[in-house]
Design a protein around this motif. Sequence first.
Motif, PDB file in Angstrom:
ATOM      1  N   LYS A  25      24.343  45.668  51.468  1.00  0.00           N
ATOM      2  CA  LYS A  25      24.878  46.646  50.515  1.00  0.00           C
ATOM      3  C   LYS A  25      24.493  48.059  50.909  1.00  0.00           C
ATOM      4  O   LYS A  25      25.327  48.990  50.856  1.00  0.00           O
ATOM      5  CB  LYS A  25      24.376  46.345  49.098  1.00  0.00           C
ATOM      6  CG  LYS A  25      24.885  47.343  48.059  1.00  0.00           C
ATOM      7  CD  LYS A  25      24.369  47.031  46.657  1.00  0.00           C
ATOM      8  CE  LYS A  25      24.860  48.070  45.651  1.00  0.00           C
ATOM      9  NZ  LYS A  25      24.394  47.799  44.280  1.00  0.00           N
ATOM     10  N   LYS A  29      27.078  51.068  51.924  1.00  0.00           N
ATOM     11  CA  LYS A  29      27.096  52.336  51.190  1.00  0.00           C
ATOM     12  C   LYS A  29      26.885  53.505  52.145  1.00  0.00           C
ATOM     13  O   LYS A  29      27.527  54.561  52.010  1.00  0.00           O
ATOM     14  CB  LYS A  29      26.020  52.344  50.109  1.00  0.00           C
ATOM     15  CG  LYS A  29      26.326  51.479  48.898  1.00  0.00           C
ATOM     16  CD  LYS A  29      27.464  52.078  48.069  1.00  0.00           C
ATOM     17  CE  LYS A  29      27.682  51.290  46.793  1.00  0.00           C
ATOM     18  NZ  LYS A  29      28.785  51.868  45.975  1.00  0.00           N
ATOM     19  N   LEU A  32      30.050  54.104  54.074  1.00  0.00           N
ATOM     20  CA  LEU A  32      31.010  54.771  53.193  1.00  0.00           C
ATOM     21  C   LEU A  32      30.660  56.254  53.053  1.00  0.00           C
ATOM     22  O   LEU A  32      31.542  57.121  53.091  1.00  0.00           O
ATOM     23  CB  LEU A  32      31.014  54.099  51.817  1.00  0.00           C
ATOM     24  CG  LEU A  32      31.933  54.723  50.755  1.00  0.00           C
ATOM     25  CD1 LEU A  32      33.387  54.695  51.201  1.00  0.00           C
ATOM     26  CD2 LEU A  32      31.764  54.010  49.413  1.00  0.00           C
ATOM     27  N   TYR A 122      23.112  55.860  45.049  1.00  0.00           N
ATOM     28  CA  TYR A 122      24.488  55.850  45.556  1.00  0.00           C
ATOM     29  C   TYR A 122      25.441  56.758  44.761  1.00  0.00           C
ATOM     30  O   TYR A 122      26.637  56.802  45.057  1.00  0.00           O
ATOM     31  CB  TYR A 122      25.044  54.421  45.522  1.00  0.00           C
ATOM     32  CG  TYR A 122      24.132  53.375  46.122  1.00  0.00           C
ATOM     33  CD1 TYR A 122      23.607  53.544  47.391  1.00  0.00           C
ATOM     34  CD2 TYR A 122      23.785  52.232  45.404  1.00  0.00           C
ATOM     35  CE1 TYR A 122      22.771  52.585  47.946  1.00  0.00           C
ATOM     36  CE2 TYR A 122      22.964  51.262  45.952  1.00  0.00           C
ATOM     37  CZ  TYR A 122      22.453  51.444  47.218  1.00  0.00           C
ATOM     38  OH  TYR A 122      21.629  50.494  47.770  1.00  0.00           O
ATOM     39  N   ALA A 123      24.925  57.467  43.768  1.00  0.00           N
ATOM     40  CA  ALA A 123      25.786  58.208  42.836  1.00  0.00           C
ATOM     41  C   ALA A 123      26.701  59.210  43.536  1.00  0.00           C
ATOM     42  O   ALA A 123      27.907  59.243  43.277  1.00  0.00           O
ATOM     43  CB  ALA A 123      24.934  58.925  41.792  1.00  0.00           C
ATOM     44  N   ASP A 126      29.400  57.461  45.664  1.00  0.00           N
ATOM     45  CA  ASP A 126      30.432  56.854  44.808  1.00  0.00           C
ATOM     46  C   ASP A 126      31.341  57.924  44.198  1.00  0.00           C
ATOM     47  O   ASP A 126      32.553  57.725  44.084  1.00  0.00           O
ATOM     48  CB  ASP A 126      29.780  56.026  43.698  1.00  0.00           C
ATOM     49  CG  ASP A 126      29.102  54.770  44.230  1.00  0.00           C
ATOM     50  OD1 ASP A 126      29.439  54.359  45.349  1.00  0.00           O
ATOM     51  OD2 ASP A 126      28.227  54.222  43.522  1.00  0.00           O
ATOM     52  N   GLU A 127      30.757  59.059  43.839  1.00  0.00           N
ATOM     53  CA  GLU A 127      31.545  60.140  43.241  1.00  0.00           C
ATOM     54  C   GLU A 127      32.560  60.699  44.242  1.00  0.00           C
ATOM     55  O   GLU A 127      33.736  60.914  43.917  1.00  0.00           O
ATOM     56  CB  GLU A 127      30.616  61.265  42.769  1.00  0.00           C
ATOM     57  CG  GLU A 127      31.357  62.422  42.098  1.00  0.00           C
ATOM     58  CD  GLU A 127      30.417  63.552  41.684  1.00  0.00           C
ATOM     59  OE1 GLU A 127      30.917  64.609  41.273  1.00  0.00           O
ATOM     60  OE2 GLU A 127      29.179  63.361  41.785  1.00  0.00           O
ATOM     61  N   TYR A 129      33.743  59.130  46.790  1.00  0.00           N
ATOM     62  CA  TYR A 129      34.744  58.093  47.062  1.00  0.00           C
ATOM     63  C   TYR A 129      35.807  58.040  45.963  1.00  0.00           C
ATOM     64  O   TYR A 129      36.999  57.886  46.248  1.00  0.00           O
ATOM     65  CB  TYR A 129      34.065  56.730  47.198  1.00  0.00           C
ATOM     66  CG  TYR A 129      35.050  55.607  47.439  1.00  0.00           C
ATOM     67  CD1 TYR A 129      35.787  55.541  48.630  1.00  0.00           C
ATOM     68  CD2 TYR A 129      35.260  54.625  46.474  1.00  0.00           C
ATOM     69  CE1 TYR A 129      36.697  54.525  48.842  1.00  0.00           C
ATOM     70  CE2 TYR A 129      36.176  53.604  46.683  1.00  0.00           C
ATOM     71  CZ  TYR A 129      36.891  53.562  47.871  1.00  0.00           C
ATOM     72  OH  TYR A 129      37.804  52.559  48.078  1.00  0.00           O
ATOM     73  N   GLU A 130      35.377  58.187  44.715  1.00  0.00           N
ATOM     74  CA  GLU A 130      36.323  58.184  43.601  1.00  0.00           C
ATOM     75  C   GLU A 130      37.290  59.366  43.699  1.00  0.00           C
ATOM     76  O   GLU A 130      38.495  59.229  43.466  1.00  0.00           O
ATOM     77  CB  GLU A 130      35.565  58.218  42.267  1.00  0.00           C
ATOM     78  CG  GLU A 130      34.864  56.906  41.921  1.00  0.00           C
ATOM     79  CD  GLU A 130      34.009  57.017  40.667  1.00  0.00           C
ATOM     80  OE1 GLU A 130      34.084  58.086  40.009  1.00  0.00           O
ATOM     81  OE2 GLU A 130      33.278  56.066  40.356  1.00  0.00           O
ATOM     82  N   SER A 133      39.703  58.676  46.566  1.00  0.00           N
ATOM     83  CA  SER A 133      40.681  57.651  46.178  1.00  0.00           C
ATOM     84  C   SER A 133      41.751  58.235  45.265  1.00  0.00           C
ATOM     85  O   SER A 133      42.940  57.898  45.387  1.00  0.00           O
ATOM     86  CB  SER A 133      39.978  56.484  45.471  1.00  0.00           C
ATOM     87  OG  SER A 133      39.068  55.839  46.335  1.00  0.00           O
TER      88      SER A 133
END
Length: 206
Positions: A25, A29, A32, A122-123, A126-127, A129-130, A133
């Motif tokens: 994981k 991450k 990414l 990972y915040a 992830d932000e 990536y959102e 996307s």
Amino acid sequence: MNAIDPTEYVEVPEGVESLKFSIEKQQAKFELGVCMAIYKWEELNTAVENSWGGPKSGEKRDWLSGVVIDLFDEKAVDIQLIEETLLYAMVDEFDTEIDNDSALEVAALVMKFYKDVSLEKYAQIDELYEKWSAKQAIKTNAHKVHVEEDPNNPDVSDSDEDEEDEEEDATQMDVDAMEVDEEPQGPIVDDDGFELVQKKGRKGRR
């Protein structure tokens, strides 16, 4: 933005072979995060959008993400190494020289993501990536034309098959007609006893 120290680095603990994360994981991450940092680089995005790296410029951007990720297969990496890798790639693959600190900023972001992931934070990744996307979804919708009709493709193929069947039937009828025309001449009598006149037989009738 805070001043970036290009000599900032990470290195493996004693007995560890590389900086690659052993936990799946975390490694996913981090990879990414590298991709998001690369995709955030405006100078590279401009080069890709204008195809300065040729028709496969987009693939070269993804390749560059992989190159940066592979740097962490070593025992130590610093920000300057990442920056130099980015700058060399821009020259070699996109024929573009960067004369600002944008590559340094991307390199520093990659380093930050590595340290965040090592702490299982990972915040920010992830932000990003959102947001990325969401932009991709907007682009896709902008170029989409009657996508709702796509599920009907099987019907289209069925109609194509029907047309092919009709063509085969028509071809078969033509073949049958040719075979009838080639039959030997002779009187043909119907059920009522009348002789039918044949097309080929007309030649001999006056």
